[in-house]
Design a protein around this motif. Structure first.
Motif, PDB file in Angstrom:
ATOM      1  N   ALA A   1      -3.125  -1.077   3.827  1.00  0.00           N
ATOM      2  CA  ALA A   1      -4.434  -0.669   3.439  1.00  0.00           C
ATOM      3  C   ALA A   1      -5.487  -0.971   4.509  1.00  0.00           C
ATOM      4  O   ALA A   1      -6.446  -0.120   4.882  1.00  0.00           O
ATOM      5  N   LEU A   2      -5.149  -2.187   5.128  1.00  0.00           N
ATOM      6  CA  LEU A   2      -6.124  -2.479   6.287  1.00  0.00           C
ATOM      7  C   LEU A   2      -5.761  -1.440   7.617  1.00  0.00           C
ATOM      8  O   LEU A   2      -6.988  -1.185   8.113  1.00  0.00           O
ATOM      9  N   PHE A   3      -4.719  -0.981   7.820  1.00  0.00           N
ATOM     10  CA  PHE A   3      -4.404  -0.108   9.029  1.00  0.00           C
ATOM     11  C   PHE A   3      -5.229   1.306   8.520  1.00  0.00           C
ATOM     12  O   PHE A   3      -5.891   1.842   9.335  1.00  0.00           O
ATOM     13  N   PHE A   4      -5.088   1.609   7.275  1.00  0.00           N
ATOM     14  CA  PHE A   4      -5.670   2.955   6.751  1.00  0.00           C
ATOM     15  C   PHE A   4      -7.193   2.813   6.892  1.00  0.00           C
ATOM     16  O   PHE A   4      -7.818   3.587   7.466  1.00  0.00           O
ATOM     17  N   LEU A   5      -7.606   1.890   6.278  1.00  0.00           N
ATOM     18  CA  LEU A   5      -9.340   1.476   6.528  1.00  0.00           C
ATOM     19  C   LEU A   5      -9.588   1.510   7.925  1.00  0.00           C
ATOM     20  O   LEU A   5     -10.688   2.214   8.394  1.00  0.00           O
ATOM     21  N   ALA A   6      -9.135   0.992   8.777  1.00  0.00           N
ATOM     22  CA  ALA A   6      -9.486   0.689  10.297  1.00  0.00           C
ATOM     23  C   ALA A   6      -9.428   2.117  10.969  1.00  0.00           C
ATOM     24  O   ALA A   6     -10.332   2.500  11.793  1.00  0.00           O
ATOM     25  N   THR A   7      -8.401   3.191  10.488  1.00  0.00           N
ATOM     26  CA  THR A   7      -8.415   4.461  11.108  1.00  0.00           C
ATOM     27  C   THR A   7      -9.433   5.113  10.597  1.00  0.00           C
ATOM     28  O   THR A   7      -9.957   6.229  11.259  1.00  0.00           O
TER      29      THR A   7
ATOM     30  N   THR B   1       5.621 -10.969  -3.272  1.00  0.00           N
ATOM     31  CA  THR B   1       4.532 -11.401  -2.495  1.00  0.00           C
ATOM     32  C   THR B   1       4.703 -10.754  -1.214  1.00  0.00           C
ATOM     33  O   THR B   1       3.794 -10.257  -0.657  1.00  0.00           O
ATOM     34  N   GLY B   2       5.943 -10.506  -0.529  1.00  0.00           N
ATOM     35  CA  GLY B   2       6.189  -9.891   0.445  1.00  0.00           C
ATOM     36  C   GLY B   2       5.568  -8.341   0.414  1.00  0.00           C
ATOM     37  O   GLY B   2       5.231  -7.816   1.517  1.00  0.00           O
ATOM     38  N   LEU B   3       6.072  -7.916  -0.673  1.00  0.00           N
ATOM     39  CA  LEU B   3       5.492  -6.310  -0.863  1.00  0.00           C
ATOM     40  C   LEU B   3       3.923  -6.350  -0.928  1.00  0.00           C
ATOM     41  O   LEU B   3       3.416  -5.189  -0.462  1.00  0.00           O
ATOM     42  N   PHE B   4       3.409  -7.221  -1.566  1.00  0.00           N
ATOM     43  CA  PHE B   4       2.017  -7.477  -1.397  1.00  0.00           C
ATOM     44  C   PHE B   4       1.377  -7.372  -0.230  1.00  0.00           C
ATOM     45  O   PHE B   4       0.591  -6.887   0.087  1.00  0.00           O
ATOM     46  N   ILE B   5       1.802  -8.149   0.386  1.00  0.00           N
ATOM     47  CA  ILE B   5       1.479  -8.434   1.878  1.00  0.00           C
ATOM     48  C   ILE B   5       1.551  -6.993   2.801  1.00  0.00           C
ATOM     49  O   ILE B   5       0.695  -6.857   3.496  1.00  0.00           O
ATOM     50  N   LEU B   6       2.578  -6.370   2.491  1.00  0.00           N
ATOM     51  CA  LEU B   6       2.883  -5.250   3.220  1.00  0.00           C
ATOM     52  C   LEU B   6       1.887  -4.071   2.911  1.00  0.00           C
ATOM     53  O   LEU B   6       1.509  -3.286   3.804  1.00  0.00           O
ATOM     54  N   PHE B   7       1.655  -3.979   1.662  1.00  0.00           N
ATOM     55  CA  PHE B   7       0.849  -2.984   1.196  1.00  0.00           C
ATOM     56  C   PHE B   7      -0.789  -3.464   1.707  1.00  0.00           C
ATOM     57  O   PHE B   7      -1.713  -2.421   2.002  1.00  0.00           O
ATOM     58  N   GLY B   8      -0.927  -4.576   1.695  1.00  0.00           N
ATOM     59  CA  GLY B   8      -2.281  -5.263   2.366  1.00  0.00           C
ATOM     60  C   GLY B   8      -2.481  -4.617   3.730  1.00  0.00           C
ATOM     61  O   GLY B   8      -3.354  -4.194   4.141  1.00  0.00           O
ATOM     62  N   ILE B   9      -1.712  -4.968   4.347  1.00  0.00           N
ATOM     63  CA  ILE B   9      -1.545  -4.657   5.870  1.00  0.00           C
ATOM     64  C   ILE B   9      -1.778  -3.270   5.917  1.00  0.00           C
ATOM     65  O   ILE B   9      -2.433  -2.525   6.683  1.00  0.00           O
TER      66      ILE B   9
END
Length: 157
Positions: A21-27, A11-19
């Motif tokens: 991915a959001l940072f990448f999309l935002a940039t 779960t922690g790894l999933f949340i880290l990858f999600g964050i």
């Protein structure tokens, strides 16, 4: 106990990858850049910049060559002074280059488009682009069209 630890780790790894991915999309979807290339700055003065924003793209022939670094109002002339950062690999822009404020699509974001001139001298850091074309404001065009239609008499086609 081992299974709950594995679930927590997953779960922690999933949340880290999600964050991430959001940072990448935002940039990628905004004009944010975290790596600044070597640039040189030029300025251009416009009577009206419309909705131009800092970090808007600067392009020539459809190729992005820089970004808008700053927008200020000249208190003496009451015109917008736009500072443009251009990538140093595009250091052969003629001095008589024309800067125009254009719109991507019908209602898209505004950007600065550069059209090269024919001068054999090139723009350097700190130079001012002499030839500019201000933004075309859609509301003004519609207003002029409607005002022109209301001035016609009913007999005229």
């Amino acid at each position: 106990m081992k299974q709950t630890r594995a679930v927590e780790f997953g779960t922690g790894l999933f949340i880290l990858f999600g964050i991430l991915a959001l940072f990448f999309l935002a940039t990628q979807t905004t004009n944010f850049s975290y790596v600044a290339p070597d640039t040189y700055s030029v300025t251009a003065v416009f009577q009206n910049i419309g909705g131009l924003k800092v970090r808007a793209p600067v392009s020539m022939s459809g190729v992005k060559i820089g970004r808008v670094a700053a927008i200020e109002l000249d208190p003496r002339r009451l015109e917008a002074v736009v500072t443009i950062d251009i990538d140093k690999k595009y250091n052969k822009l003629p001095r008589d280059t024309v800067a125009s404020i254009l719109t991507a699509g019908l209602l898209g974001e505004q950007y600065v488009g550069l059209n090269p001139g024919g001068s054999e001298k090139y723009l350097r850091n700190g130079d001012r682009i002499q030839f500019t074309q201000s933004a075309i404001i859609l509301e003004h065009l519609i207003g002029q069209f409607l005002a022109g239609q209301s001035n016609k008499s009913p007999e005229q086609p």
